[in-house]
Design a protein around this motif. Structure first.
Motif, short mmCIF file in Angstrom:
data_model
loop_
_atom_site.label_atom_id
_atom_site.label_comp_id
_atom_site.label_asym_id
_atom_site.label_seq_id
_atom_site.Cartn_x
_atom_site.Cartn_y
_atom_site.Cartn_z
N UNK A 186 0.89 -1.19 -0.02
CA UNK A 186 0.04 0.19 -0.02
C UNK A 186 0.87 1.47 0.04
N UNK B 146 1.17 5.45 -0.01
CA UNK B 146 0.40 6.34 1.25
C UNK B 146 -0.65 6.93 0.67
N UNK C 261 -3.51 4.60 1.51
CA UNK C 261 -3.97 4.67 3.03
C UNK C 261 -4.68 5.92 2.89
N UNK C 262 -4.12 7.08 2.24
CA UNK C 262 -5.06 8.47 2.61
C UNK C 262 -6.27 8.39 2.06
#
Lengths: 650, 410, 246
Positions: C120, C122, C125-126
C-alpha cells in the motif's frame, strides 16, 4: 543271400502249412512278413495298410498288439502271434484268427516285433478307423477327441467312413464337424477344401480358427534376383520398411549367402583378445571408448587376418539390394490361402460382433456393481448434501457381516439370504449412530463433514484389521451361483454377475418406491428442497436426516455382501470403491437417482471399453478413465443429469 | 500512519527462532557433527519431519487460506521426490557402472555405459532401455528444475481445467482425489518408465559423496530441510500477509463477493494451486533422499488426506499451525506405530498401539473437527486471549437451502 | 446525455418460469434511478444479468462509449469495467479488518501477480482514511469487520463500493435495517455519487425513494410496467393495481 533263401523257404513252408481260408490274417501277415520284420517307418506303410484294409474283424487286434509291442514271431515256424506274459520269460501265444491260445513258449524261442515310435504313430492312425466305429460310444468319443487333438490327413478317410455307421446323434454331429475341419486342412481336392471353408466361415468355434490359421502360416525366403512365380507369395518384404535392415541381413546370413555381421560385443571381445603392448591394430587402448575408432581398430585387425572381416554398411546395402525377401505361404495353393483368409475375415467379423455384445454384458455388470456401491452415497451426498468418506467402510462392514454369518450358518444359500438383511441392519445402525454422533453437528459444513467422516473411515478400517486380521476372508457364494451362462464360444456371463445385476435393479426399484410412494420419501424430498419450510410444516428434520442416512448406509452394507461374493473381503475393500463411487455420483449429477445410474453406466462401460483396447493393463484403464472423467466434468460440471435454474444454486 | 496489513511478525520471529534453536540443538546432539546423543536415523526422521512441515504449509496455503481442500498435494510432494530420485538413481548407478567397467581391458563407449546403467535400473521391470522421460536424468540442474516444473505444470493444467469450469468445494476435493488416484495408478504400472511398484531406491546414496558417512549426510540434509522450511515459511508469510492474502481469505469466505470486486478469482486459485504444488515438490525433493526410497504407494490418495489431517489438527489458516500439526502428528504416529509406545494390559485384552494407534488417530480427528476446529493452534489464541469473531454467527438468511449451497462453495 | 448502460429485449427463464420477459432499460452516465416492484418482479435477476451472474436466454446488454456487450464476460471482468454491486444482505469479509476490506476494494490493478507484489502506498492509505471518514468508520479501521454492527457493515459495504470507483452502482435495498439518521446519511452519499456516475437503487421503501428524488422504473413480472417521476408512476392505475392487488 542266405537270408533271402531262408525267407523264400519260409514263405513256401507257410503256404503249404496253412490254408488261406482257415487263417486269413496269418496269411496276410506272412505276406507282409518282410516289411514287418524290416521295422522301418519308411517302408512299413503297405504292411499296415494290408492288415487294416483286409476287412477282417481281427485286423484291430493285430494292430493293437503290434502297436503295444505284443506282436511276436515264433522262430520255429515264423508264424505271428499275440504274446502275453505267463510267468518269468514264458509267453502264452494267441492265434489272431481263432483268438485261442495255441501254446506257450519261452522268449528265447520267440522274436518280439518292436515298432519304433514313428511306426506306432502310423499304426495309431490306422487304428483310429476301428476305434471310430467301435460299438462302445465312449471309445468312439475318445478316438474322436484324439483325432481332434492330433488331426492328420491319414484319418480323414476313416472319419468319413465312420459317419455312415454312427448312431449317436451327438457324436455324429461332432464327427461331422471334425470331418469338415479335416477336409479344410487335408483334403486332396482343393475345391473340397474351399467349399468346406466357405461352409464353416460363419462359425465362432475356436477350433475353426485353429484349423484355418496354420494354413496361412508363412516362412521367410530369400532369393537372388526376383522370387520364382511358382511360389504362393502374400507379401514382398522391403528392407528398411517392412523388415529391419539388420533382420534382413541376418536372414541372408542364415541362408549362408553372405558373411556374418560382427556385433558391437564381438568387436569389443575381439579387440580385447588382441591387445598387444597397449595397442590394438595400431590404436592405443585408451582411445577405444569411441565406437568408430573401435571399428577402425577392428578393420586393421581384419587386414592382418587375425579376425574375420566385418561387412561394412555399403556391403550390407549391396547385399540387401541384390536379394529379394518374401514371405511364402507354406500352403502352395493360392486359391486355398485366399479362401482361408476370406473365411478368417468373415469369422473375425462375427467374432467382433459377439465380442461387442460380450463387452456390453461386461459393462452392464460393472455398471450394476458401481451402481450398487454408489446408490447409498447418492442418497447421503445427493439428497442430504453430506459427504460420507466412511461410505466405503460401510460397504466393508456389510461384506464382513456376510463373512461372519457364513461362519455361523454353514449352508451358503441360507447364509446369503440371512446376510443381506443382517448387513442392511448392521450398517443402518452404524449409519444412524454416525449421523447422531458426528454428522448432525456438521450440517452446512461439507468440507468438515468430509474430514470428520474420513476420521471415522480410518478408525473403522483399522478396527476391522484388528478384529479380522489383514488376510482376505472368503465369502463363498452358493453353488447355484457358480458357473456361467455360456451363450457361445465368445459370449459368457457368470451367474453371480447376473445376480448382482438383479440386485441393482431391485435396489433401484426400492429407492424409487421409497422416494415416491412412502411418507419418508415425501418428507425427504421436502427436506432436500427447503429444510426450513419443511420443518415449519411439522416434519421432524432430525428423524428424516437420521432415516435417510441410515437408508443410504444400509444399502452400502448390502452392496458390501454383493461385492464380497466376487472380491476378497479385506479391510481395504471399501476404499477400493470409494473414489469410483464418488465419481459415479458426481458424473451422474447430484440429487438424482437416474443420474447415478447414468454415471455408473458411463464409468462401467468406459472402464470396460478402455480395458478392451489394452486387456493386460487394468491399471491403465482406471488411469485413463479418471482422466476422462476429469475432462468430462469440464463440459458438464453438474453431471449428466443436472438440476437447472435457481433450485440448483450457484 | 498505521500499518496497512496486520503482519504476523511476532509469530514469524518466534517460529524462526525456535527453528534455529531446534536445528542447533539437533546438530550438537547428532552423531555426524555433535556428541552423538541423537542417532543418525533419528536425525533423518527429524529432517523428514521438517519436509512434511513444509508440504503442510503449502497445504495450509491452499486450504487454510483459500479454502480449497486439495486432496492432491501429497501427490505433488511425491512427484518432486520422483524427479530428484531419477537423477540420484541415474548418477549413482552410473558411478557404479563406470567403476566396474574401469577394470575391463577396453574402455567403455558412452553407449555401453548408458546401456549398462539402463540395464541396472530397469532390469527389474524387464527392459533395458531408457524411457523418454529419463532424457534429463543425467543433469542435476534439469532434474532440479523438473522438481518444481512437473508438479507445477500438472497442478496448473488440472487447476485450469477445474477452476475454469467453476468446480469448487467438495466437488473439487473429490476431483483432486481422483487426480491423485489416477497418478498413483499410473505410477504403479510397470511400463511407465519409473519402475512401477518397485519405485526408485538407493536415494540415500548421494552421487559424489560416497566417501561421506551417512551420519554427516543426514545432518546436511537436516540443515537443508530446516533452511527450506524457514525460506518456505517466510515466503508464505509474505504471500499471505499482504493484499494477496487478503484476497485469498476473501475467496475462502465469500468467493462471489471477491468476484464482484473485480478480482479474477480463478486466476488467483490457479496461481496459488500451482505455486503450492511447486512448494510441495521442493519439500518432496528434500524428503525422499532422506527416506532412501520412493514408490507409488507414497502418492496414494490416503497420503494426501493425512496431509489434510495434519493441517486440521495443527490448526488451519495459520502457518505455524500447519507446522505444528505435521510435526506433532507425524512424530507421534511414528512413535506409536514404531512399537516404542508401551502396551496397555487390560487383563482381558492387551492394547497394542501398533494396532490401535490408527483407531485413536481417526477418532481424535473426529473430535478435533467437532470440538476444536482451530486445532492445536487455537491454544495460542487462548494464551493471547484473542477471540476471533464468529464468522458463522450471522443470520442464515431467509432460505437455509441457499446457505447450504453458499457454504458448499467455501 | 450519453447512455452508459442499455439493456434491450432481455429474457431469461428458470425451468420454464420467465423471471425476465423482454426487458428494456437505459441509464445515463450520471443519473440516479430507483427500481421498484413487488416481490418476484425480477429486480434481483435484473442485477444478476447486468453483473454477469446470470446469462440471459436472449437480448443485449450494451455498456459504455465503446458499446461493449457485457454478455459472455465474467463477473470479475464486468466489475473491472466499472459495475459495482451492493447486496441486500451486507457481505463484507468479516474475518478481515475494515482497512483490509477497503484496501481490497480500492480501485487498482486486480491481476494476481500485481496484487502479490502490491504494497500500500501513502496515497492509497490516505484514500482509505478519507473513505472511512465518509462512512463514519474512522475509529474502526483496525477492527475486524465481523465485530461491526449491522448498520456499520452496511456502511462498510457502501464504502467498499465507492472505493471501487465504479461508473455504475447497483444498490440493493441500501436502507434496510438502518436508523432514520443513517438513512439520511445514505441518501446524501448516494445523491452525491449520482453526480458523477450512474446509480441504480432497488428499494421497497417508498419514503426512501421519494427522498432520492429521481426517475423511477416499476418492474412487474419481468418487464417494465411504468417509468417516470415517483408521483407520475404512483398515479398510474396499473401500478396501483399491481401493488394493491397483492
Amino acid at each position: 543271400m542266405k537270408n533271402l533263401l531262408l525267407a523264400v523257404l519260409a514263405v513256401a513252408m507257410s503256404c503249404t502249412l496253412l490254408h488261406a481260408q482257415e487263417a486269413p490274417m496269418q496269411t496276410i501277415l506272412q505276406e507282409q512278413s518282410a516289411l514287418i520284420l524290416d521295422n522301418s517307418r519308411r517302408t512299413v506303410a503297405p504292411a499296415i495298410a494290408a492288415v487294416s484294409d483286409s476287412g477282417l474283424p481281427q485286423a484291430q487286434d493285430v494292430l493293437q498288439a503290434w502297436q503295444a509291442k505284443n506282436l511276436w514271431q515264433r522262430s520255429a515256424d515264423r508264424l505271428f502271434f499275440r504274446g502275453e506274459k505267463v510267468e518269468g520269460k514264458t509267453y502264452a501265444l494267441y492265434d489272431f484268427d481263432s483268438g485261442e491260445v495255441v501254446g506257450e513258449a519261452p522268449s528265447s524261442e520267440l522274436k518280439q516285433i518292436k515298432p519304433n515310435s514313428g511306426i506306432r504313430a502310423l499304426i495309431g492312425s490306422a487304428l483310429v478307423r476301428f476305434q471310430l466305429q467301435d460299438p462302445d460310444p465312449k471309445r468312439r468319443l475318445a478316438a474322436l477327441t484324439s483325432v481332434q487333438r492330433n488331426p492328420s490327413a491319414e484319418v480323414l478317410p476313416s472319419l468319413r467312413e465312420s459317419l455312415a455307421e454312427e448312431s449317436d446323434p451327438e457324436i455324429l454331429a461332432m464327427k461331422q464337424r471334425a470331418e469338415r475341419l479335416l477336409t479344410m486342412a487335408y483334403d486332396a481336392d482343393e475345391d473340397q477344401r474351399i467349399a468346406a471353408m466357405s461352409e464353416m466361415s460363419g462359425d465362432l468355434g475356436v477350433d475353426v480358427r485353429a484349423t484355418l490359421n496354420p494354413m496361412l502360416s508363412t516362412r521367410r525366403a530369400v532369393f537372388e534376383g526376383p522370387p520364382p512365380d511358382t511360389l504362393n507369395i502374400p507379401e514382398t518384404l522391403v528392407p528398411g520398411e517392412t523388415i529391419g535392415v539388420t533382420e534382413a541381413y541376418d536372414t541372408l546370413v542364415a541362408a549362408n549367402l553372405v558373411p556374418a555381421r560382427v556385433t558391437a560385443d564381438e568387436v569389443r571381445n575381439a579387440l580385447a583378445e588382441h591387445i598387444v603392448g597397449g595397442t590394438v591394430g595400431g590404436v592405443p587402448v585408451h582411445r577405444l571408448d569411441d565406437p568408430d575408432i573401435r571399428l577402425q581398430a577392428y578393420a586393421a585387425l581384419a587386414q592382418e587376418g587375425k579376425v574375420p572381416p566385418a561387412p561394412d554398411t555399403a556391403q550390407i546395402a549391396q547385399a540387401l539390394a541384390a536379394h529379394s525377401f518374401v514371405k511364402v505361404y507354406l500352403e502352395p495353393s493360392a486359391r486355398v490361402t485366399d479362401a482361408a483368409s476370406e473365411a478368417l475375415d468373415t469369422i473375425a467379423l462375427t467374432v467382433g460382433a459377439n465380442q461387442t455384445f460380450d463387452l456390453i454384458l461386461d459393462g452392464l455388470s460393472l455398471t450394476s456393481i458401481y451402481f450398487l456401491a454408489a446408490i447409498g452415497l447418492a442418497i447421503t451426498f445427493g439428497v442430504m448434501g453430506v459427504i460420507n468418506m466412511a461410505h466405503g467402510e460401510f460397504i466393508m462392514m456389510g461384506a464382513y457381516t456376510g463373512y461372519v454369518v457364513q461362519q455361523i450358518v454353514p449352508n451358503h444359500t441360507a447364509s446369503i439370504l440371512l446376510a443381506i438383511p443382517l448387513a442392511f441392519a448392521v450398517t443402518f445402525a452404524a449409519g444412524v449412530l454416525m449421523e447422531r454422533l458426528v454428522i448432525r453437528w456438521l450440517y452446512n459444513r461439507p468440507l468438515e463433514t468430509l474430514l470428520a467422516t474420513f476420521g471415522v473411515s480410518i478408525a473403522l478400517q483399522q478396527l476391522a484389521k484388528n478384529i479380522f486380521g489383514t488376510q482376505a476372508r472368503p465369502l463363498t457364494s452358493p453353488s447355484w451361483l457358480d458357473g456361467a451362462w455360456v451363450i457361445n464360444d465368445v459370449v459368457a456371463i457368470s451367474y453371480i454377475r447376473i445376480a448382482i445385476f438383479v440386485l441393482a435393479v431391485f435396489f433401484l426399484c426400492v429407492y424409487l418406491f421409497i422416494m415416491r410412494r412412502t411418507r419418508l420419501g415425501l418428507e425427504t424430498r421436502a427436506v432436500t428442497q427447503n429444510p426450513s419450510m419443511a420443518a415449519s410444516m411439522g416434519i421432524n428434520l432430525n428423524k428424516v436426516n437420521m432415516m435417510t442416512f441410515g437408508l443410504g448406509s444400509g444399502i452400502a452394507g448390502v452392496a458390501g455382501v454383493a461385492i464380497g461374493l466376487f472380491a476378497k473381503v479385506t479391510s481395504e475393500l471399501g476404499s477400493d470403491y470409494i473414489v469410483q463411487s464418488f465419481m459415479t455420483v458426481v458424473v451422474g449429477g447430484v440429487g438424482n437417482i437416474w443420474g447415478t445410474l447414468a454415471g455408473a453406466a458411463m464409468i462401467g462401460f468406459l472402464q470396460k471399453g478402455i480395458e478392451w483396447f489394452n486387456p493386460s493393463n487394468t491399471l491403465a484403464a482406471q488411469t485413463f478413465m479418471i482422466v476422462f472423467i476429469i475432462m468430462f466434468i469440464q463440459f458438464r460440471p453438474r453431471g449428466i443429469i443436472a438440476l437447472k435454474g435457481r433450485a440448483a444454486g450457484d | 500512519m498505521q500499518r496497512a496489513y496486520q503482519g504476523r511478525n511476532r509469530s514469524t520471529a518466534i517460529f524462526l527462532l525456535l527453528l534455529a534453536v531446534f536445528t542447533l540443538v539437533v546438530t550438537l546432539l547428532s552423531e555426524g557433527v555433535g556428541i552423538g546423543m541423537v542417532s543418525t536415523s533419528f536425525v533423518k526422521t527429524l529432517g523428514k519431519t521438517l519436509c512434511l512441515a513444509l508440504v503442510a504449509i503449502s497445504m495450509d496455503l491452499v486450504w487454510g487460506y483459500a479454502g480449497i481442500l486439495s486432496l492432491g498435494h501429497f501427490a505433488f510432494f511425491g512427484l518432486g521426490g520422483y524427479m530428484i530420485g531419477m537423477w540420484l538413481m541415474y548418477e549413482r548407478t552410473r558411478e557404479i557402472v563406470v567403476t566396474s567397467l574401469a577394470d575391463a581391458p577396453i574402455p567403455p563407449t558412452a553407449q555401453e555405459v548408458s546401456d549398462a546403467v539402463a540395464n541396472q535400473i530397469f532390469g527389474v521391470v524387464g527392459t533395458a532401455e531408457f524411457p523418454l522421460i529419463w532424457t534429463f536424468a543425467d543433469s542435476l540442474f534439469a532434474q532440479l528444475l523438473l522438481v518444481v516444473l512437473v508438479p507445477g505444470i500438472l497442478a496448473g493444467v488440472f487447476g485450469w481445467l477445474a477452476f475454469r469450469s467453476r468446480v469448487a468445494g467438495v466437488y473439487l476435493s473429490i476431483l483432486t482425489q481422483a487426480m491423485t488416484l489416477a497418478l498413483s495408478l499410473y505410477l504403479f504400472q510397470n511400463d511407465n518408465g519409473l519402475r512401477g511398484n518397485n519405485g526408485l531406491s538407493g536415494l540415500q546414496n548421494i552421487p559424489g559423496l560416497t566417501e561421506v558417512p551417512q551420519a554427516l549426510v543426514s545432518v546436511w540434509f537436516f540443515w537443508g530441510a530446516a533452511f527450506a522450511l524457514a525460506a518456505g515459511y517466510l515466503l508464505s508469510v509474505w504471500v499471505v500477509s499482504g493484499k494477496f492474502g487478503s484476497v485469498l481469505r476473501g475467496i475462502r469466505d465469500d468467493e462471489a463477493r471477491v468476484r464482484f470486486l473485480g478480482y479474477p478469482v480463478e486466476a488467483y486459485k490457479l496461481v496459488l494451486f500451482a505455486g503450492t504444488a511447486c512448494l510441495a515438490g521442493i519439500a518432496g525433493a528434500l524428503y525422499y533422499p532422506q527416506a532412501g526410497i520412493i514408490n507409488p504407494a507414497e502418492l496414494a490418495p490416503i497420503a494426501s488426506i493425512y496431509l489434510a489431517v495434519w493441517v486440521a489438527i495443527g490448526g488451519r489458516g495459520r502457518l505455524y499451525g500447519a507446522v505444528i500439526g505435521a510435526g506433532f502428528v507425524s512424530l507421534v504416529s511414528s512413535w506409536f506405530t514404531g512399537g516404542q509406545a508401551p502396551d496397555v494390559p487390560l487383563g482381558f485384552y492387551t492394547i497394542k498401539w501398533v494396532d490401535w494407534w490408527l483407531v485413536v488417530l481417526g477418532l481424535s480427528f473426529v473430535l478435533v473437527t467437532l470440538f476444536a476446529p482451530k486445532g492445536i493452534g487455537g491454544l495460542f489464541d487462548l494464551l493471547e486471549r484473542r477471540i476471533a469473531p464468529d464468522r458463522h454467527g450471522a443470520d442464515l438468511g431467509p432460505d437455509q437451502g441457499a446457505l447450504r449451497e453458499k457454504e458448499a462453495s467455501e | 446525455m450519453t447512455t452508459l448502460l442499455e439493456v434491450s429485449g432481455v429474457s431469461v427463464s428458470f425451468d420454464g418460469f420467465r423471471a425476465i420477459n423482454n426487458l428494456s432499460f437505459q441509464i445515463g452516465a450520471a443519473e440516479m434511478r430507483a427500481i421498484i416492484g413487488p416481490n418476484g418482479a425480477g429486480k434481483t435477476t435484473f442485477m444478476d444479468i447486468v453483473t454477469g451472474k446470470t446469462k440471459p436466454d436472449e437480448g443485449r446488454v450494451i455498456w459504455g462509449e465503446r458499446s461493449l456487450s457485457l454478455l459472455g464476460l465474467s463477473e470479475a471482468r464486468i466489475a473491472r469495467e466499472g459495475v459495482g454491486r451492493k447486496f441486500q444482505k451486507p457481505t463484507v469479509f468479516e474475518d478481515q479488518s475494515v482497512q483490509e476490506n477497503l484496501l481490497m476494494a480500492l480501485k487498482d490493478r486486480r491481476g494476481p501477480f500485481s496484487v502479490l507484489f502490491y504494497r500500500p502506498q501513502r496515497a492509497h492509505l490516505a484514500r482509505v482514511a478519507e473513505l472511512a471518514n465518509e462512512i463514519g468508520l474512522s475509529d474502526q479501521l483496525r477492527r475486524k469487520s465481523g465485530e461491526l454492527s449491522h448498520g456499520q457493515k452496511q456502511w462498510l459495504e457502501i464504502g467498499m463500493l465507492l472505493a471501487q470507483e465504479p461508473r455504475l452502482l447497483l444498490v440493493d435495498e441500501p436502507a434496510a435495517g438502518m436508523t432514520p439518521a443513517e438513512r439520511e446519511h445514505t441518501t446524501s452519499i448516494l445523491v452525491e455519487a449520482a453526480k458523477t456516475r450512474a446509480v441504480v437503487v432497488v428499494e421497497h421503501d417508498m419514503e426512501f425513494v421519494r427522498r432520492l428524488g429521481c426517475k423511477v422504473t416499476v418492474l412487474h413480472e419481468g418487464s417494465v410496467l411504468a417509468e417516470g417521476s415517483l408521483d407520475h408512476v404512483t398515479a398510474n392505475k396499473e401500478v396501483i393495481d399491481v401493488y394493491l392487488g397483492r
